[in-house]
Design an enzyme around this catalytic site. Structure first.
Site, PDB file in Angstrom:
ATOM      1  N   HIS A  68       0.611  -1.147   0.090  1.00 43.23           N
ATOM      2  CA  HIS A  68       0.045  -0.060   0.068  1.00 43.23           C
ATOM      3  C   HIS A  68       0.940   1.211   0.015  1.00 43.23           C
ATOM      4  CE1 HIS A  68       0.415  -0.186   4.560  1.00 43.23           C
ATOM      5  NE2 HIS A  68       0.393   1.134   4.416  1.00 43.23           N
ATOM      6  N   ASP A 116      -0.339  -7.542   1.588  1.00 47.17           N
ATOM      7  CA  ASP A 116       0.303  -6.416   1.561  1.00 47.17           C
ATOM      8  C   ASP A 116       1.801  -6.401   1.614  1.00 47.17           C
ATOM      9  OD1 ASP A 116       0.541  -3.471   1.760  1.00 47.17           O
ATOM     10  OD2 ASP A 116      -0.231  -3.161   3.800  1.00 47.17           O
ATOM     11  N   SER A 214       4.309   2.136   8.277  1.00 49.01           N
ATOM     12  CA  SER A 214       3.848   1.158   7.218  1.00 49.01           C
ATOM     13  C   SER A 214       5.014   0.742   6.502  1.00 49.01           C
ATOM     14  CB  SER A 214       2.837   1.776   6.353  1.00 49.01           C
ATOM     15  OG  SER A 214       1.645   1.743   6.901  1.00 49.01           O
TER      16      SER A 214
END
Length: 258
Positions: A68, A116, A214
């Site tokens: 992402h 992801d 992230s």
């Protein structure tokens, strides 16, 4: 839900007995303790760049991160770059631009945040030093036991809705039983797959990755076992943070980090 917005890779037979030894609830640290970690900066226009993700060094030219962080309707590889070899956010070290990314083909297929994970190729090679080193990833299929001590590191928010940390931080927590985590997130109608690792302090909270972390690491010892992915807010006592389980994708990572 919040996004914690030979290839010469080494392997281990197992890490069940490994003991550990931003981030919410952590402490300041230095890049020399985590030389496998780099910052991912986004181009926001007019020459302005901002660190919004992290990544893990696989080789001099390949990184491991969250899909992402390298995806979206207006995403272009030229709008990402990495900063290596610095403890401080958005300053110092060396800057390298992105040539291309290989997001896993299963991303968003089985569940919204399943798979992801991405392998990122740089346009120029990193130079190894005490603050820039190749990381070690876990073997394919390895299962982390419940309550394994694990560590996050990054420059993300130090609280939900807070601000970025100007320096690298780290925090220790523990893996949480998958079925229990899945039941908790079912209350929010969110899916936890077998390709995800849940970690935190269940029913206590206070320690977690957060926005801006992230793509960064979940370590067990010095082994990269997870990639920071998503969660409900940050450091929540009921809903732990979620990382992509690298062990579900090790073979794919090796095949693509060339």
């Amino acid at each position: 839900m919040v996004l914690y917005f030979p290839v010469a890779i080494l392997f281990v037979a197992g890490i069940a007995n490994v003991q550990c030894g931003r981030i919410v609830g952590g402490d300041e640290t230095t890049i020399e303790k985590y030389p496998y970690l780099v910052q991912v900066e986004f181009h926001l226009g007019w020459g302005h760049w901002e660190q919004n993700c992290g990544a893990n060094i696989l080789t001099r030219t390949c990184l491991l991160s969250a899909a992402h962080c390298f995806n979206g309707g207006i995403y272009r590889p030229s709008d990402r770059r990495v900063r290596a070899s610095t403890t401080h956010r958005h300053t110092g070290g060396s800057v390298h631009y992105v040539e291309f990314e290989r997001n896993h083909p299963g991303y968003h297929v089985a569940a919204v945040w399943d798979a992801d994970i991405t392998v990122v190729k740089l346009t120029t090679p990193l130079i190894y030093s005490p603050s820039v080193q190749r990381g070690t990833i876990v073997t394919q299929g390895f299962q982390l036991p419940d309550n394994t001590p694990v560590m996050h590191a990054g420059w993300g928010h130090t609280s939900w809705g807070g601000v970025f940390s100007p320096v690298l931080r780290h925090v220790e927590m523990f893996t949480i039983n998958h079925d229990l985590c899945r039941e908790r997130y079912a209350l929010l109608r969110s899916t936890i797959t077998r390709n995800m690792i849940c970690a935190g302090l269940l029913d206590v909270g206070g320690r977690d990755a957060c926005q801006g972390d992230s793509g960064g690491p979940l370590y067990a010892g010095n082994i990269i076992v997870g990639v920071v992915s998503w969660g409900h807010r940050c450091a929540n006592e009921t809903f732990p943070g979620i990382s992509t389980s690298v062990a579900s994708y090790t073979d794919w990572v090796v095949a693509n980090a060339r």
